[in-house]
Design a protein around this motif. Structure first.
Motif, PDB file in Angstrom:
ATOM      1  N   GLU A 117       0.819  -1.225   0.000  1.00 52.69           N
ATOM      2  CA  GLU A 117       0.000   0.000   0.000  1.00 52.69           C
ATOM      3  C   GLU A 117       0.849   1.270   0.000  1.00 52.69           C
ATOM      4  O   GLU A 117       0.547   2.234   0.685  1.00 52.69           O
ATOM      5  N   GLY A 118       1.918   1.241  -0.779  1.00 53.45           N
ATOM      6  CA  GLY A 118       2.753   2.424  -0.920  1.00 53.45           C
ATOM      7  C   GLY A 118       3.783   2.638   0.167  1.00 53.45           C
ATOM      8  O   GLY A 118       4.564   3.596   0.115  1.00 53.45           O
ATOM      9  N   SER A 119       3.818   1.763   1.167  1.00 56.83           N
ATOM     10  CA  SER A 119       4.755   1.939   2.288  1.00 56.83           C
ATOM     11  C   SER A 119       6.205   1.892   1.809  1.00 56.83           C
ATOM     12  O   SER A 119       6.552   1.113   0.920  1.00 56.83           O
ATOM     13  N   PRO A 120       7.064   2.690   2.422  1.00 55.60           N
ATOM     14  CA  PRO A 120       8.484   2.630   2.061  1.00 55.60           C
ATOM     15  C   PRO A 120       9.135   1.367   2.604  1.00 55.60           C
ATOM     16  O   PRO A 120       8.782   0.878   3.681  1.00 55.60           O
ATOM     17  N   VAL A 121      10.065   0.829   1.855  1.00 47.90           N
ATOM     18  CA  VAL A 121      10.926  -0.254   2.313  1.00 47.90           C
ATOM     19  C   VAL A 121      12.346   0.133   1.950  1.00 47.90           C
ATOM     20  O   VAL A 121      12.636   0.444   0.794  1.00 47.90           O
ATOM     21  N   TRP A 122      13.229   0.145   2.940  1.00 42.98           N
ATOM     22  CA  TRP A 122      14.599   0.593   2.726  1.00 42.98           C
ATOM     23  C   TRP A 122      15.481  -0.594   2.336  1.00 42.98           C
ATOM     24  O   TRP A 122      15.259  -1.728   2.785  1.00 42.98           O
ATOM     25  N   LEU A 123      16.489  -0.327   1.501  1.00 41.82           N
ATOM     26  CA  LEU A 123      17.405  -1.354   1.010  1.00 41.82           C
ATOM     27  C   LEU A 123      18.830  -0.979   1.397  1.00 41.82           C
ATOM     28  O   LEU A 123      19.292   0.123   1.097  1.00 41.82           O
ATOM     29  N   ALA A 124      19.533  -1.908   2.052  1.00 40.13           N
ATOM     30  CA  ALA A 124      20.887  -1.624   2.547  1.00 40.13           C
ATOM     31  C   ALA A 124      21.841  -2.716   2.084  1.00 40.13           C
ATOM     32  O   ALA A 124      21.666  -3.885   2.437  1.00 40.13           O
ATOM     33  N   GLU A 125      22.850  -2.333   1.327  1.00 35.52           N
ATOM     34  CA  GLU A 125      23.785  -3.323   0.802  1.00 35.52           C
ATOM     35  C   GLU A 125      24.637  -3.956   1.882  1.00 35.52           C
ATOM     36  O   GLU A 125      24.950  -5.150   1.819  1.00 35.52           O
ATOM     37  N   LEU A 126      25.044  -3.174   2.897  1.00 38.09           N
ATOM     38  CA  LEU A 126      26.031  -3.647   3.862  1.00 38.09           C
ATOM     39  C   LEU A 126      25.419  -3.905   5.237  1.00 38.09           C
ATOM     40  O   LEU A 126      24.557  -3.152   5.710  1.00 38.09           O
ATOM     41  N   HIS A 127      25.911  -4.942   5.899  1.00 42.31           N
ATOM     42  CA  HIS A 127      25.445  -5.287   7.237  1.00 42.31           C
ATOM     43  C   HIS A 127      25.735  -4.167   8.237  1.00 42.31           C
ATOM     44  O   HIS A 127      24.988  -3.976   9.198  1.00 42.31           O
ATOM     45  N   SER A 128      26.809  -3.429   8.011  1.00 36.61           N
ATOM     46  CA  SER A 128      27.163  -2.347   8.937  1.00 36.61           C
ATOM     47  C   SER A 128      26.118  -1.234   8.959  1.00 36.61           C
ATOM     48  O   SER A 128      26.079  -0.436   9.898  1.00 36.61           O
ATOM     49  N   MET A 129      25.270  -1.185   7.936  1.00 37.65           N
ATOM     50  CA  MET A 129      24.212  -0.177   7.905  1.00 37.65           C
ATOM     51  C   MET A 129      23.063  -0.515   8.866  1.00 37.65           C
ATOM     52  O   MET A 129      22.307   0.372   9.267  1.00 37.65           O
ATOM     53  N   VAL A 130      22.930  -1.797   9.224  1.00 34.13           N
ATOM     54  CA  VAL A 130      21.753  -2.251   9.978  1.00 34.13           C
ATOM     55  C   VAL A 130      21.679  -1.661  11.385  1.00 34.13           C
ATOM     56  O   VAL A 130      20.651  -1.079  11.751  1.00 34.13           O
ATOM     57  N   PRO A 131      22.722  -1.803  12.235  1.00 35.93           N
ATOM     58  CA  PRO A 131      22.592  -1.236  13.587  1.00 35.93           C
ATOM     59  C   PRO A 131      22.410   0.274  13.577  1.00 35.93           C
ATOM     60  O   PRO A 131      21.628   0.818  14.369  1.00 35.93           O
ATOM     61  N   LEU A 132      23.111   0.962  12.687  1.00 34.16           N
ATOM     62  CA  LEU A 132      22.962   2.416  12.593  1.00 34.16           C
ATOM     63  C   LEU A 132      21.530   2.774  12.207  1.00 34.16           C
ATOM     64  O   LEU A 132      20.926   3.685  12.784  1.00 34.16           O
ATOM     65  N   PHE A 133      20.969   2.052  11.253  1.00 30.79           N
ATOM     66  CA  PHE A 133      19.595   2.290  10.802  1.00 30.79           C
ATOM     67  C   PHE A 133      18.620   2.091  11.959  1.00 30.79           C
ATOM     68  O   PHE A 133      17.731   2.927  12.196  1.00 30.79           O
ATOM     69  N   TYR A 134      18.771   0.985  12.696  1.00 28.09           N
ATOM     70  CA  TYR A 134      17.829   0.715  13.782  1.00 28.09           C
ATOM     71  C   TYR A 134      17.918   1.776  14.874  1.00 28.09           C
ATOM     72  O   TYR A 134      16.895   2.320  15.310  1.00 28.09           O
ATOM     73  N   TYR A 135      19.127   2.062  15.346  1.00 23.53           N
ATOM     74  CA  TYR A 135      19.257   3.014  16.444  1.00 23.53           C
ATOM     75  C   TYR A 135      18.842   4.426  16.021  1.00 23.53           C
ATOM     76  O   TYR A 135      18.271   5.183  16.817  1.00 23.53           O
ATOM     77  N   ALA A 136      19.093   4.770  14.766  1.00 27.36           N
ATOM     78  CA  ALA A 136      18.629   6.065  14.262  1.00 27.36           C
ATOM     79  C   ALA A 136      17.100   6.105  14.230  1.00 27.36           C
ATOM     80  O   ALA A 136      16.480   7.130  14.549  1.00 27.36           O
ATOM     81  N   SER A 137      16.473   4.989  13.865  1.00 25.66           N
ATOM     82  CA  SER A 137      14.999   4.950  13.824  1.00 25.66           C
ATOM     83  C   SER A 137      14.418   5.186  15.207  1.00 25.66           C
ATOM     84  O   SER A 137      13.379   5.843  15.355  1.00 25.66           O
ATOM     85  N   GLN A 138      15.086   4.665  16.239  1.00 29.44           N
ATOM     86  CA  GLN A 138      14.575   4.832  17.603  1.00 29.44           C
ATOM     87  C   GLN A 138      14.767   6.252  18.117  1.00 29.44           C
ATOM     88  O   GLN A 138      14.018   6.693  18.990  1.00 29.44           O
ATOM     89  N   ARG A 139      15.730   6.962  17.567  1.00 25.06           N
ATOM     90  CA  ARG A 139      15.904   8.370  17.964  1.00 25.06           C
ATOM     91  C   ARG A 139      14.974   9.283  17.177  1.00 25.06           C
ATOM     92  O   ARG A 139      14.481  10.277  17.702  1.00 25.06           O
ATOM     93  N   MET A 140      14.731   8.944  15.914  1.00 22.96           N
ATOM     94  CA  MET A 140      13.819   9.768  15.123  1.00 22.96           C
ATOM     95  C   MET A 140      12.368   9.551  15.530  1.00 22.96           C
ATOM     96  O   MET A 140      11.576  10.505  15.592  1.00 22.96           O
TER      97      MET A 140
END
Length: 360
Positions: A117-140
Motif C-alpha cells: 500500500e505504498g509503504s516505504p521499504v529501505w534497502l541496505a547493501e552492507l550489514h554495517s548499515m543495519v545497527p545504525l539504521f535501527y538506532y537512528a529509527s529509535q531516535r527519530m
C-alpha cells in the motif's frame, strides 16, 4: 579449496543460546561453533574445524568454523519444529519452522492477496548499515517497530554477527532470515513472504532489507553481492511499495569504484532496476556533491526515472553522532569509524529521514 583440521578446545571465551566462541590449539586458534547443528563443546573437546577462509585471509573475522566433534557418535537438536530445509544439500542442512509453511500458525496469512500500500521499504547493501539504521529509527521515532529482512547474499548463519545478536535483545527490533540464510527471530522462504509477514503479522512500521556480514566483491562491473538490491527493489515495487535505496557513499575509501557513490549502488540501481526507486543523498560539500552528480550523470539515461533527493541542509549528523556515541557495540564500516567517514553514516540516516517524511 577446502581445508579442515583437528583441534582441541583450550577455552570458551563466549557462549549464548546460539553460538560458542572457542580458543583452540590449531588453525587461527579461535573458532565459532553454531549450536543449531553442532553439539556444544567443553574445554578439552576434540573438534574438526574448517579453516578455508582464515587460510585465505577472507572476511570471517579471523574465526575458524567448527564442523563437528571427533568424539561424539550421535547428537541432535530439538530446536527446529518445521520441515523447511536451510543450507540445503550441505553437511549443515537443517530444518526450520518457516512462517509460510503448512505447519505454521501463520500459514493462512500467505493465502491471501497482499500489498504494501505504498509503504516505504529501505534497502541496505552492507550489514554495517543495519545497527545504525535501527538506532537512528529509535531516535527519530522512539518506540517504532523496525523489522529487518536478511537475504542470503552474505553470511548464511546470522548468529555470527555480534551486532545482530545484540539487536535481537532490543524491544522494538525484529528480524527475518530468507532464502538459505538462517538464525533470525523468524525464518521465511522468500523476500516477498518476509515483507508480508513483517507488515501483516509483526505490524512493523519500518522495514529494511539487508544481509549478514561478509558481502562479496571482485572488482568487476557485475560480480558483487550488491546486485541483489535490484531484485529487492523490484519485489518491493511489485508489492506496491516504495523502495528507498540507502546509498553506499564514502570519501575515505581509497578504491576508486567505492569513492563518492559506490558503483555497488549505481550499477544495480541505474542499469538493472526497471521500476522507479528513491535515492536520498545526505548534505554534501561542494566538491562531494559535484563528484556524486558527475557519477550519476555518467550512468544516464537510467532504465527508468528514479527520484534522487539531494539534502539542502544537514539534518542528521548530530543524530548520527549521538547514535555512535551511545551504541553498546562500536558501529564501523570496513573498519572505519564515524569520524573517519562521516558521509557513509549520514547517508544511512538521511535515507531513513526522507522515507519517514514521505509517510507523513
Amino acid at each position: 579449496m577446502y581445508k579442515e583440521l583437528k583441534a582441541k578446545v583450550l577455552d570458551i571465551c563466549f557462549e549464548d543460546q546460539s553460538i560458542q566462541k572457542l580458543i583452540t590449539d590449531n588453525g587461527s586458534k579461535k573458532a565459532i561453533l553454531y549450536k543449531s547443528f553442532t553439539a556444544r563443546a567443553e574445554v578439552g573437546s576434540q573438534i574438526l574445524i574448517n579453516t578455508t577462509a582464515t587460510d585465505l585471509r577472507l572476511g570471517t573475522g579471523g574465526w575458524d568454523i567448527v564442523r563437528s566433534h571427533l568424539n561424539n557418535e550421535q547428537w541432535h537438536s530439538n530446536d527446529g519444529k518445521g520441515h523447511i530445509m536451510k543450507a540445503r544439500y550441505t553437511p549443515i542442512q537443517h530444518s526450520v519452522a518457516a512462517v509460510e509453511a503448512q505447519e505454521s500458525d501463520f500459514h493462512p496469512f500467505f493465502k491471501k492477496p497482499f500489498t504494501l500500500e505504498g509503504s516505504p521499504v529501505w534497502l541496505a547493501e552492507l550489514h554495517s548499515m543495519v545497527p545504525l539504521f535501527y538506532y537512528a529509527s529509535q531516535r527519530m521515532t522512539p518506540g517504532v517497530k523496525c523489522c529487518v529482512v536478511f537475504d542470503d547474499q552474505a553470511s548464511l548463519p546470522l548468529m555470527m554477527s555480534d551486532q545482530l545478536r545484540h539487536l535481537k535483545e532490543q524491544e522494538h527490533f525484529y528480524s527475518i532470515s530468507v532464502g538459505q540464510a538462517f538464525g533470525a527471530q523468524y525464518e521465511a522462504i522468500t523476500v516477498a513472504s518476509a515483507l508480508q509477514f513483517a507488515k501483516q503479522v509483526l505490524k512493523a512500521e519500518i522495514i529494511l532489507i539487508s544481509v549478514g556480514p561478509g558481502v562479496v566483491g571482485t572488482g568487476t562491473r557485475y560480480g558483487f553481492t550488491g546486485m541483489a538490491l535490484s531484485h529487492w527493489s523490484h519485489t518491493v515495487s511489485a508489492l506496491n511499495g516504495t523502495p528507498i535505496w540507502i546509498p553506499r557513499l564514502s570519501f575515505a575509501d581509497e578504491r576508486s569504484r567505492h569513492s563518492g557513490i559506490s558503483h555497488h549502488t549505481l550499477t544495480p540501481l541505474c542499469e538493472f532496476t526497471f521500476k522507479p526507486a528513491i535515492l536520498p543523498l545526505p548534505y554534501l560539500n561542494t566538491y562531494e556533491r559535484q563528484k556524486v552528480c558527475e557519477q550519476l550523470e555518467s550512468y544516464q539515461p537510467f532504465q527508468t526515472n528514479h527520484h534522487v533527493y539531494h539534502a539542502k541542509e544537514d539534518l542528521v549528523s548530530l543524530l548520527v553522532e549521538q547514535v555512535v556515541n551511545h551504541s553498546t557495540l562500536p558501529i564501523l564500516t570496513m573498519g572505519r569509524k564515524y569520524e573517519d567517514d562521516p558521509v557513509f553514516f549520514c547517508a544511512v540516516a538521511e535515507a531513513l529521514r526522507v522515507g519517514l517524511e514521505l509517510e507523513e
